[in-house]
Design a protein around this motif. Structure first.
Motif, PDB file in Angstrom:
ATOM      1  N   GLN A  99      -0.861   4.766   2.345  1.00 43.53           N
ATOM      2  CA  GLN A  99      -1.900   4.190   1.488  1.00 43.53           C
ATOM      3  C   GLN A  99      -1.365   2.959   0.756  1.00 43.53           C
ATOM      4  O   GLN A  99      -2.101   2.024   0.468  1.00 43.53           O
ATOM      5  N   HIS A 100      -0.066   2.969   0.449  1.00 43.69           N
ATOM      6  CA  HIS A 100       0.554   1.865  -0.299  1.00 43.69           C
ATOM      7  C   HIS A 100       1.573   1.103   0.554  1.00 43.69           C
ATOM      8  O   HIS A 100       2.493   0.481   0.013  1.00 43.69           O
ATOM      9  N   HIS A 101       1.385   1.128   1.862  1.00 40.24           N
ATOM     10  CA  HIS A 101       2.387   0.552   2.765  1.00 40.24           C
ATOM     11  C   HIS A 101       2.666  -0.936   2.523  1.00 40.24           C
ATOM     12  O   HIS A 101       3.764  -1.405   2.789  1.00 40.24           O
ATOM     13  N   GLN A 102       1.704  -1.668   1.986  1.00 36.73           N
ATOM     14  CA  GLN A 102       1.929  -3.096   1.756  1.00 36.73           C
ATOM     15  C   GLN A 102       2.891  -3.349   0.597  1.00 36.73           C
ATOM     16  O   GLN A 102       3.552  -4.386   0.556  1.00 36.73           O
ATOM     17  N   LYS A 103       2.972  -2.391  -0.328  1.00 41.00           N
ATOM     18  CA  LYS A 103       3.803  -2.576  -1.522  1.00 41.00           C
ATOM     19  C   LYS A 103       5.190  -1.941  -1.377  1.00 41.00           C
ATOM     20  O   LYS A 103       6.135  -2.364  -2.034  1.00 41.00           O
ATOM     21  N   ILE A 104       5.301  -0.913  -0.568  1.00 40.73           N
ATOM     22  CA  ILE A 104       6.557  -0.154  -0.480  1.00 40.73           C
ATOM     23  C   ILE A 104       7.634  -0.996   0.197  1.00 40.73           C
ATOM     24  O   ILE A 104       7.416  -1.574   1.261  1.00 40.73           O
ATOM     25  N   THR A 105       8.793  -1.012  -0.436  1.00 38.96           N
ATOM     26  CA  THR A 105       9.931  -1.761   0.096  1.00 38.96           C
ATOM     27  C   THR A 105      10.733  -0.876   1.054  1.00 38.96           C
ATOM     28  O   THR A 105      10.455   0.319   1.205  1.00 38.96           O
ATOM     29  N   ALA A 106      11.752  -1.452   1.650  1.00 37.87           N
ATOM     30  CA  ALA A 106      12.636  -0.692   2.545  1.00 37.87           C
ATOM     31  C   ALA A 106      13.303   0.457   1.781  1.00 37.87           C
ATOM     32  O   ALA A 106      13.488   1.549   2.332  1.00 37.87           O
ATOM     33  N   PHE A 107      13.631   0.231   0.514  1.00 37.79           N
ATOM     34  CA  PHE A 107      14.225   1.302  -0.294  1.00 37.79           C
ATOM     35  C   PHE A 107      13.225   2.435  -0.511  1.00 37.79           C
ATOM     36  O   PHE A 107      13.587   3.609  -0.485  1.00 37.79           O
ATOM     37  N   GLY A 108      11.969   2.085  -0.735  1.00 44.39           N
ATOM     38  CA  GLY A 108      10.930   3.095  -0.912  1.00 44.39           C
ATOM     39  C   GLY A 108      10.745   3.929   0.343  1.00 44.39           C
ATOM     40  O   GLY A 108      10.656   5.163   0.283  1.00 44.39           O
ATOM     41  N   TRP A 109      10.675   3.258   1.493  1.00 42.94           N
ATOM     42  CA  TRP A 109      10.539   3.987   2.766  1.00 42.94           C
ATOM     43  C   TRP A 109      11.753   4.870   3.024  1.00 42.94           C
ATOM     44  O   TRP A 109      11.612   6.003   3.492  1.00 42.94           O
TER      45      TRP A 109
END
Length: 136
Positions: A99-109
């Protein structure tokens, strides 16, 4: 195999799994609800989404600690229940991430993938232990 040794130990003392799951849930709740919120710019997951995700491990921790302290019979059913709740949480986490894939960074993933991987390993141990308890 190490995985089988872990399961054999858990069958003897299945209550340990509730303690392990509960402590892991508290760690997840803390990381999601406190650490990642403060580092939102690094992980890219919005604070509101993190608070929603942190809510689930809080509930799971309460369930786990209740089971650890009170459940003496039919532990296989309670283990199966927390395993299924953990699995549902994994799907919710994936849904929130996409849902928030545009905002999530590599660290978030990386965080999300690591958390889900750890939970899936725990789910496997819980289900295998529950299965062995059923045949005991």
């Amino acid at each position: 195999m190490v995985f089988q040794q872990i399961i054999n130990k858990m069958v003897v003392q299945p209550k340990r799994l509730f303690l392990i799951d509960g402590l892991g849930a508290l760690l997840s709740a803390f990381l999601l609800g406190v650490v990642l919120v403060r580092l939102e710019s690094i992980f890219g997951i919005p604070a509101k989404a993190l608070y929603i995700l942190a809510f689930f491990p809080c509930i799971f921790a309460l369930y786990d600690f209740y089971c650890y302290l009170r459940v003496k019979k039919n532990q296989k059913y309670f283990l199966t229940a927390i395993a299924l709740m953990n699995l549902i949480y994994c799907f919710i986490s994936i849904g929130v991430a996409f849902q928030h894939h545009q905002k999530i960074t590599a660290f978030g993933w990386t965080y999300i993938i690591l958390e889900i991987t750890i939970i899936i390993i725990l789910i496997r141990i819980e289900l295998k232990t529950a299965s062995k308890l059923a045949s005991k």
